[in-house]
Scaffold this motif. Structure first.
Motif, PDB file in Angstrom:
ATOM      1  N   LEU A  77       3.977 -41.991 -68.495  1.00  0.00           N
ATOM      2  CA  LEU A  77       2.926 -41.085 -68.034  1.00  0.00           C
ATOM      3  C   LEU A  77       1.559 -41.964 -67.473  1.00  0.00           C
ATOM      4  O   LEU A  77       1.257 -41.846 -66.251  1.00  0.00           O
ATOM      5  CB  LEU A  77       2.231 -40.160 -69.451  1.00  0.00           C
ATOM      6  N   ILE A  78       1.738 -43.369 -68.077  1.00  0.00           N
ATOM      7  CA  ILE A  78       1.166 -45.000 -67.737  1.00  0.00           C
ATOM      8  C   ILE A  78       1.999 -44.806 -65.973  1.00  0.00           C
ATOM      9  O   ILE A  78       0.919 -45.072 -65.409  1.00  0.00           O
ATOM     10  CB  ILE A  78       1.299 -45.355 -68.706  1.00  0.00           C
ATOM     11  N   GLU A  79       3.001 -45.238 -66.584  1.00  0.00           N
ATOM     12  CA  GLU A  79       4.355 -45.549 -65.191  1.00  0.00           C
ATOM     13  C   GLU A  79       3.797 -44.913 -63.579  1.00  0.00           C
ATOM     14  O   GLU A  79       3.921 -45.289 -62.729  1.00  0.00           O
ATOM     15  CB  GLU A  79       5.988 -45.704 -66.130  1.00  0.00           C
ATOM     16  N   LYS A  80       4.034 -43.775 -63.991  1.00  0.00           N
ATOM     17  CA  LYS A  80       3.903 -42.126 -63.567  1.00  0.00           C
ATOM     18  C   LYS A  80       2.550 -43.041 -62.831  1.00  0.00           C
ATOM     19  O   LYS A  80       2.278 -43.107 -61.831  1.00  0.00           O
ATOM     20  CB  LYS A  80       4.492 -41.348 -64.211  1.00  0.00           C
ATOM     21  N   ALA A  81       1.624 -42.907 -63.207  1.00  0.00           N
ATOM     22  CA  ALA A  81       0.407 -42.289 -63.038  1.00  0.00           C
ATOM     23  C   ALA A  81      -0.294 -44.434 -62.045  1.00  0.00           C
ATOM     24  O   ALA A  81      -0.719 -44.128 -60.788  1.00  0.00           O
ATOM     25  CB  ALA A  81      -0.779 -42.466 -64.283  1.00  0.00           C
ATOM     26  N   LEU A  82       0.367 -45.466 -62.709  1.00  0.00           N
ATOM     27  CA  LEU A  82       0.349 -46.285 -61.822  1.00  0.00           C
ATOM     28  C   LEU A  82       1.093 -46.040 -60.620  1.00  0.00           C
ATOM     29  O   LEU A  82      -0.055 -46.784 -59.420  1.00  0.00           O
ATOM     30  CB  LEU A  82       0.841 -47.407 -62.739  1.00  0.00           C
ATOM     31  N   GLN A  83       1.873 -45.562 -60.986  1.00  0.00           N
ATOM     32  CA  GLN A  83       3.132 -45.146 -59.570  1.00  0.00           C
ATOM     33  C   GLN A  83       2.083 -44.324 -58.176  1.00  0.00           C
ATOM     34  O   GLN A  83       2.020 -44.778 -56.831  1.00  0.00           O
ATOM     35  CB  GLN A  83       4.565 -45.269 -59.401  1.00  0.00           C
ATOM     36  N   GLN A  84       1.398 -43.576 -58.343  1.00  0.00           N
ATOM     37  CA  GLN A  84       0.720 -42.881 -57.756  1.00  0.00           C
ATOM     38  C   GLN A  84      -0.589 -43.524 -57.146  1.00  0.00           C
ATOM     39  O   GLN A  84      -1.022 -42.377 -56.533  1.00  0.00           O
ATOM     40  CB  GLN A  84       0.332 -41.688 -58.473  1.00  0.00           C
ATOM     41  N   SER A  85      -1.211 -44.246 -58.491  1.00  0.00           N
ATOM     42  CA  SER A  85      -2.260 -44.954 -57.991  1.00  0.00           C
ATOM     43  C   SER A  85      -2.338 -45.305 -56.519  1.00  0.00           C
ATOM     44  O   SER A  85      -1.522 -45.981 -56.276  1.00  0.00           O
ATOM     45  CB  SER A  85      -3.350 -46.013 -58.886  1.00  0.00           C
ATOM     46  N   ASP A  86      -3.750 -45.801 -56.014  1.00  0.00           N
ATOM     47  CA  ASP A  86      -3.736 -46.547 -54.395  1.00  0.00           C
ATOM     48  C   ASP A  86      -3.383 -47.777 -54.394  1.00  0.00           C
ATOM     49  O   ASP A  86      -3.988 -48.763 -53.718  1.00  0.00           O
ATOM     50  CB  ASP A  86      -4.587 -45.876 -53.562  1.00  0.00           C
ATOM     51  N   LEU A  87      -2.944 -48.449 -55.430  1.00  0.00           N
ATOM     52  CA  LEU A  87      -2.886 -49.855 -55.555  1.00  0.00           C
ATOM     53  C   LEU A  87      -1.120 -50.323 -55.280  1.00  0.00           C
ATOM     54  O   LEU A  87      -1.788 -51.660 -54.180  1.00  0.00           O
ATOM     55  CB  LEU A  87      -2.802 -50.557 -57.074  1.00  0.00           C
ATOM     56  N   GLY A  88      -0.980 -49.368 -54.784  1.00  0.00           N
ATOM     57  CA  GLY A  88       0.160 -50.156 -54.264  1.00  0.00           C
ATOM     58  C   GLY A  88       1.354 -51.705 -55.152  1.00  0.00           C
ATOM     59  O   GLY A  88       2.237 -51.168 -53.988  1.00  0.00           O
ATOM     60  N   LEU A  89       1.564 -50.810 -55.962  1.00  0.00           N
ATOM     61  CA  LEU A  89       1.910 -51.362 -57.196  1.00  0.00           C
ATOM     62  C   LEU A  89       3.210 -50.517 -57.961  1.00  0.00           C
ATOM     63  O   LEU A  89       2.302 -49.898 -58.583  1.00  0.00           O
ATOM     64  CB  LEU A  89       1.150 -52.297 -58.056  1.00  0.00           C
ATOM     65  N   ASN A  90       4.477 -51.534 -58.198  1.00  0.00           N
ATOM     66  CA  ASN A  90       5.204 -50.751 -59.265  1.00  0.00           C
ATOM     67  C   ASN A  90       5.301 -52.021 -60.656  1.00  0.00           C
ATOM     68  O   ASN A  90       5.271 -52.569 -60.402  1.00  0.00           O
ATOM     69  CB  ASN A  90       6.789 -51.111 -58.243  1.00  0.00           C
ATOM     70  N   PRO A  91       5.042 -50.527 -61.374  1.00  0.00           N
ATOM     71  CA  PRO A  91       4.988 -51.120 -62.920  1.00  0.00           C
ATOM     72  C   PRO A  91       6.410 -51.550 -63.173  1.00  0.00           C
ATOM     73  O   PRO A  91       7.793 -50.570 -62.477  1.00  0.00           O
ATOM     74  CB  PRO A  91       4.442 -50.503 -63.492  1.00  0.00           C
ATOM     75  N   VAL A  92       6.854 -52.771 -64.017  1.00  0.00           N
ATOM     76  CA  VAL A  92       8.530 -53.010 -64.460  1.00  0.00           C
ATOM     77  C   VAL A  92       8.354 -52.677 -65.842  1.00  0.00           C
ATOM     78  O   VAL A  92       7.420 -53.009 -66.734  1.00  0.00           O
ATOM     79  CB  VAL A  92       8.682 -54.620 -64.248  1.00  0.00           C
ATOM     80  N   ASN A  93       9.548 -51.506 -66.314  1.00  0.00           N
ATOM     81  CA  ASN A  93       9.060 -51.188 -68.066  1.00  0.00           C
ATOM     82  C   ASN A  93      10.639 -52.010 -68.315  1.00  0.00           C
ATOM     83  O   ASN A  93      11.089 -51.672 -68.192  1.00  0.00           O
ATOM     84  CB  ASN A  93       9.469 -49.460 -67.911  1.00  0.00           C
ATOM     85  N   ASP A  94       9.841 -52.787 -69.773  1.00  0.00           N
ATOM     86  CA  ASP A  94      11.191 -52.680 -70.736  1.00  0.00           C
ATOM     87  C   ASP A  94      11.486 -52.779 -71.571  1.00  0.00           C
ATOM     88  O   ASP A  94      11.409 -52.658 -72.680  1.00  0.00           O
ATOM     89  CB  ASP A  94      10.673 -54.573 -70.317  1.00  0.00           C
ATOM     90  N   GLY A  95      11.064 -51.388 -71.848  1.00  0.00           N
ATOM     91  CA  GLY A  95      11.000 -50.381 -73.255  1.00  0.00           C
ATOM     92  C   GLY A  95       9.414 -50.748 -73.674  1.00  0.00           C
ATOM     93  O   GLY A  95       9.424 -49.506 -75.214  1.00  0.00           O
TER      94      GLY A  95
END
Length: 185
Positions: A77-95
């Motif tokens: 959910l957090i990853e999806k919210a970050l991708q949809q935000s207007d920051l234009g940044l992609n999070p890297v998920n390592d688990g």
């Protein structure tokens, strides 16, 4: 009565300055800061919840923001919210941790951010001038109602202008500081 007008006006002008600093905190400057992601809403069980209430947010180095959710179910959910935000940044998920690498800003993007900072500053100055107008209107009403003399009203209006000028200078100083921070490579 004049003191009450000044106390209220000063409080409202301080609020405009605080709001400006909050807006500046949301601007990306090429340097990692937790304020970039703190207020991004995450749809958590149907409720928009800020990231800083779902996870610990830290800055391990100058180019990385680390987000460690307390609930494993909130990861996606957090990853999806970050991708949809207007920051234009992609999070890297390592688990275990979501990492956001802040890329260096281009010259063009820096100039855009400076324009946005100036726009925020102008909005704060307008708010301060609106407070000045309200204070002057209140003083005129007090004079009309014979609660204060004409001389007291004129002196108070001069003091209101000095207070307004002080807060406008504080806004300009905050803007200059933010501009310097944005343009820093």
């Amino acid at each position: 009565m004049i003191n009450e007008v000044f106390a209220d006006g000063k409080k409202r002008m301080e609020g405009a300055l605080t709001s400006l600093e909050g807006d500046f905190g949301k601007l990306r400057t090429g340097r990692a800061a937790t304020s970039l992601v703190d207020k991004i809403p995450v749809d958590y069980y149907g409720t928009p919840t800020p990231i800083n209430q779902l996870a610990s947010v830290s800055v391990p180095d100058s180019r990385t923001v680390a987000i460690q959710p307390w609930d494993r179910g909130a990861f996606s959910l957090i990853e999806k919210a970050l991708q949809q935000s207007d920051l234009g940044l992609n999070p890297v998920n390592d688990g275990k941790v979501l990492r956001i690498i802040i890329p260096p800003l281009t010259e063009e993007r820096r100039k855009e951010l400076v324009k946005i900072a100036k726009k925020y500053t102008e909005e704060s100055k307008i708010a301060i001038r609106n407070v000045r107008r309200d204070m002057n209107d209140t003083l005129k009403k007090l004079e009309k109602d014979k609660d204060i003399s004409e001389d007291e009203q004129r002196k108070a209006q001069d003091d209101v202008q000095k207070l307004t000028d002080d807060y406008v200078k504080k806004c300009d100083a905050a803007c200059a500081e933010k501009e310097k921070e944005i343009m820093e490579i």
